[in-house]
Design an enzyme around this catalytic site. Structure first.
Site, short mmCIF file in Angstrom:
data_model
loop_
_atom_site.label_atom_id
_atom_site.label_comp_id
_atom_site.label_asym_id
_atom_site.label_seq_id
_atom_site.Cartn_x
_atom_site.Cartn_y
_atom_site.Cartn_z
N GLY A 72 0.95 -1.08 0.06
CA GLY A 72 -0.13 0.10 -0.08
C GLY A 72 0.78 1.32 0.05
O GLY A 72 0.17 2.41 0.28
N TRP A 75 -0.55 4.19 -2.35
CA TRP A 75 -1.53 4.78 -1.92
C TRP A 75 -1.12 5.89 -0.49
O TRP A 75 -1.59 6.94 -0.52
CB TRP A 75 -2.67 3.78 -1.36
CG TRP A 75 -3.87 4.37 -1.04
CD1 TRP A 75 -4.47 5.66 -1.06
CD2 TRP A 75 -4.93 3.62 -0.43
NE1 TRP A 75 -5.70 5.58 -0.78
CE2 TRP A 75 -5.99 4.50 -0.26
CE3 TRP A 75 -4.99 2.29 0.27
CZ2 TRP A 75 -7.35 4.05 0.59
CZ3 TRP A 75 -6.27 1.93 0.71
CH2 TRP A 75 -7.20 2.87 0.76
N HIS A 133 11.72 0.98 1.76
CA HIS A 133 11.33 -0.37 1.86
C HIS A 133 12.19 -0.97 2.71
O HIS A 133 12.24 -2.25 2.91
CB HIS A 133 11.24 -1.16 0.69
CG HIS A 133 10.04 -0.78 -0.16
ND1 HIS A 133 8.81 -0.71 0.34
CD2 HIS A 133 9.75 -0.62 -1.44
CE1 HIS A 133 7.91 -0.55 -0.72
NE2 HIS A 133 8.27 -0.35 -2.00
N ARG A 155 0.14 -5.32 5.30
CA ARG A 155 -0.76 -5.75 4.61
C ARG A 155 -0.75 -7.34 5.00
O ARG A 155 0.30 -7.87 4.95
CB ARG A 155 -0.68 -5.66 2.89
CG ARG A 155 -1.88 -6.00 1.91
CD ARG A 155 -1.53 -5.71 0.74
NE ARG A 155 -2.78 -5.93 -0.08
CZ ARG A 155 -2.77 -5.98 -1.34
NH1 ARG A 155 -1.54 -5.49 -2.08
NH2 ARG A 155 -4.11 -5.98 -2.18
N TYR A 223 -3.43 -1.85 5.40
CA TYR A 223 -4.07 -1.72 4.20
C TYR A 223 -5.48 -1.95 4.28
O TYR A 223 -6.50 -1.32 3.75
CB TYR A 223 -3.25 -2.79 3.15
CG TYR A 223 -3.84 -2.60 1.74
CD1 TYR A 223 -3.58 -1.51 0.94
CD2 TYR A 223 -4.50 -3.60 1.29
CE1 TYR A 223 -4.12 -1.30 -0.42
CE2 TYR A 223 -5.15 -3.41 -0.17
CZ TYR A 223 -4.89 -2.27 -1.01
OH TYR A 223 -5.22 -2.37 -2.13
N ARG A 291 -3.46 -2.36 -9.80
CA ARG A 291 -3.71 -3.75 -10.44
C ARG A 291 -5.17 -3.75 -10.04
O ARG A 291 -6.04 -3.32 -10.55
CB ARG A 291 -2.81 -4.72 -10.12
CG ARG A 291 -3.21 -6.09 -10.35
CD ARG A 291 -2.47 -7.11 -9.88
NE ARG A 291 -2.69 -7.44 -8.65
CZ ARG A 291 -3.42 -8.52 -8.36
NH1 ARG A 291 -4.12 -9.19 -9.17
NH2 ARG A 291 -3.55 -8.69 -7.01
N LYS A 292 -5.54 -4.11 -8.85
CA LYS A 292 -6.84 -4.62 -8.26
C LYS A 292 -7.30 -3.62 -7.10
O LYS A 292 -8.44 -3.48 -7.05
CB LYS A 292 -6.95 -6.08 -8.25
CG LYS A 292 -8.04 -6.73 -8.53
CD LYS A 292 -8.08 -8.29 -8.48
CE LYS A 292 -9.30 -8.93 -9.16
NZ LYS A 292 -8.82 -10.35 -9.10
N GLY A 293 -6.28 -3.55 -6.08
CA GLY A 293 -6.60 -2.88 -5.08
C GLY A 293 -7.82 -3.67 -4.30
O GLY A 293 -8.67 -3.00 -3.77
P1 PAP Z 1 5.14 -0.62 -4.31
O1 PAP Z 1 5.85 -1.45 -3.09
O2 PAP Z 1 5.81 -1.17 -5.46
O3 PAP Z 1 5.32 0.70 -3.94
P2 PAP Z 1 2.76 -0.80 -3.26
O4 PAP Z 1 1.88 0.47 -3.82
O5 PAP Z 1 2.93 -0.84 -1.97
O6 PAP Z 1 3.67 -1.19 -4.35
O7 PAP Z 1 1.41 -1.93 -3.68
C1 PAP Z 1 0.75 -1.95 -4.82
C2 PAP Z 1 -0.75 -2.62 -4.39
O8 PAP Z 1 -1.34 -1.19 -3.74
C3 PAP Z 1 -1.55 -3.07 -5.64
O9 PAP Z 1 -2.17 -4.18 -5.13
P3 PAP Z 1 -2.96 -5.24 -5.73
O10 PAP Z 1 -1.68 -5.70 -6.78
O11 PAP Z 1 -3.16 -6.29 -4.86
O12 PAP Z 1 -3.76 -4.58 -6.92
C4 PAP Z 1 -2.03 -1.84 -6.06
O13 PAP Z 1 -3.11 -2.31 -6.99
C5 PAP Z 1 -2.64 -1.25 -4.85
N1 PAP Z 1 -3.08 0.16 -4.70
C6 PAP Z 1 -2.31 1.11 -5.51
N2 PAP Z 1 -2.72 2.46 -5.25
C7 PAP Z 1 -3.89 1.98 -4.45
C8 PAP Z 1 -4.84 3.08 -4.17
N3 PAP Z 1 -4.67 4.39 -4.04
N4 PAP Z 1 -5.85 2.59 -3.19
C9 PAP Z 1 -5.76 1.32 -2.91
N5 PAP Z 1 -4.93 0.26 -3.38
C10 PAP Z 1 -3.94 0.77 -4.17
#
Ligand code: PAP
Length: 337
Positions: A72, A75, A133, A155, A223, A291-293
């Site tokens: 997350g 976000w 990270h 998460r 998350y 991706r999916k969130g």
């Molecule tokens: P990173 O470590 O590469 O920066 P990070 O942002 O921590 O990645 O995680 C990405 C996840 O957050 C993705 O989850 P998913 O693969 O299960 O879909 C991404 O979709 C989700 N994500 C990114 N932006 C948001 C947002 N604004 N609200 C909710 N989920 C989000």
């Protein structure tokens, strides 16, 4: 031969030599992992990590956004950046309309790879918003010791693994390679802590221990809870960063504007429009971070046995710590948030 000033390696050469001497794991190809100070790390971030450990000067006013990858971060960066800079930027013409959240909040482990970028952060004005990270054990001593505030987002591990596997697929595609690691293989590596940033459990516990030992220093966000109640998470974030919403801001709906600006749907649409290559290393695109969130996507990837195994590891590792991760509150998706 006698060592003269000239023949001694510079710090940068020394760091590069040190990286290539570390244990190597290529099972996550094209991402190369090296074991550094007991933690498997992506080779790409290692010189930056060493430079940060050596040269980064934390300030008590810094706010560090910390996370295990795919929990997350994007976000959290968007929310923290929009909240901290809300006096400066109007929502109609906001930097997030043209920049990815990763371009608004620098990743210490990456930008420290260049000493020029590191010196740019050194001259940035207070309060600085910086992300990492790195596990707590690898943080620069100046961060550990200066009393600056930390915001950690965690998460549920099964969903984190699924998100990582899809992200890895994007790395493979964007680098023009074809071999995507089978999910089962990444599952085994995840269980064995052979992942970028090491063990998810050690990562989360490092920051959790700091939270319990130094009250008030760490804001711990989940998350899943952010998806359930984004406004509640934002309120806690703003208070923790020392810029709570005023009565007037509440009256005119500023928190709701920030939640909407940083929502998954909005940021993903903006990323599609931006359509640019960004970090790490210009491999990913602005869109790669969305991706999916959703909560519970692990059901589409893990067998019941795999899920049971991961839940067991999580329960064992976190036993007696007061922290829980394995039972998401509900199956919310980011589109509901
Ligand atoms: P990173 O470590 O590469 O920066 P990070 O942002 O921590 O990645 O995680 C990405 C996840 O957050 C993705 O989850 P998913 O693969 O299960 O879909 C991404 O979709 C989700 N994500 C990114 N932006 C948001 C947002 N604004 N609200 C909710 N989920 C989000």
């Amino acid at each position: 031969m006698e060592n003269t000033e000239e023949s001694l390696p510079t710090d940068q050469e020394f760091h590069h030599d040190l990286v290539s001497s570390l244990p190597l794991e290529e099972g996550m190809s094209p991402v190369r992992l090296r074991k550094y100070q007991g933690v498997w790390m992506s080779e790409y971030f290692l010189v930056g990590t060493m430079n940060a450990q050596r040269y980064f000067k934390a300030r008590p006013t810094d706010i560090l956004l910390a996370s295990y990858p795919k929990c997350g971060t994007t976000w959290l960066k968007a929310l923290a950046f929009a909240t901290m800079t809300r006096i400066r930027h109007s929502f109609a013409c906001h930097p997030l309309h043209r920049l990815n959240p990763h371009e608004c909040v620098p990743l210490l482990d990456e930008i420290s790879g260049s000493l020029e970028s590191l010196s740019e952060i050194d001259t940035a004005s207070d309060p600085r918003l910086i992300s990492t990270h790195l596990p707590f054990s690898l943080l620069p001593e100046s961060i550990k010791g200066c009393g600056c505030r930390l915001i950690y987002v965690c998460r549920e591990p099964k969903d984190t693994l699924v998100s990582r596997w899809h992200y890895h697929g994007k790395i493979v595609t964007n680098m023009g390679k074809s071999e995507v690691i089978p999910f089962e293989k990444m599952f085994d590596m995840f269980c064995d802590d052979i992942m970028p940033s090491g063990s998810i459990w050690e990562h989360v516990l490092g920051y959790w221990n700091e939270k319990t030992q130094t009250p008030g220093r760490v804001l711990f966000l989940k998350y899943e809870e952010m998806l359930e109640d984004p406004m509640g998470a934002l309120t806690r974030l703003a208070e923790f960063m020392g810029c709570p919403f005023t009565e007037e801001e509440l009256r005119v709906g500023v928190p709701a504007e920030i939640v909407n600006l940083c929502s998954f749907g909005n940021l993903r649409d903006l990323a599609v429009q931006q359509n640019r290559r960004i970090s790490p290393g210009g491999i990913m695109t602005t869109e790669s971070y969305y991706r999916k969130g959703a909560v519970g996507d692990w059901r589409n990837h893990l067998s019941p046995e795999m899920a049971e195994k991961l839940d067991q590891i999580t329960a064992t590792k976190l036993q007696g710590t007061g922290l829980t991760l394995e039972r998401p509150v509900s199956e919310t998706t980011a589109m509901d948030a």
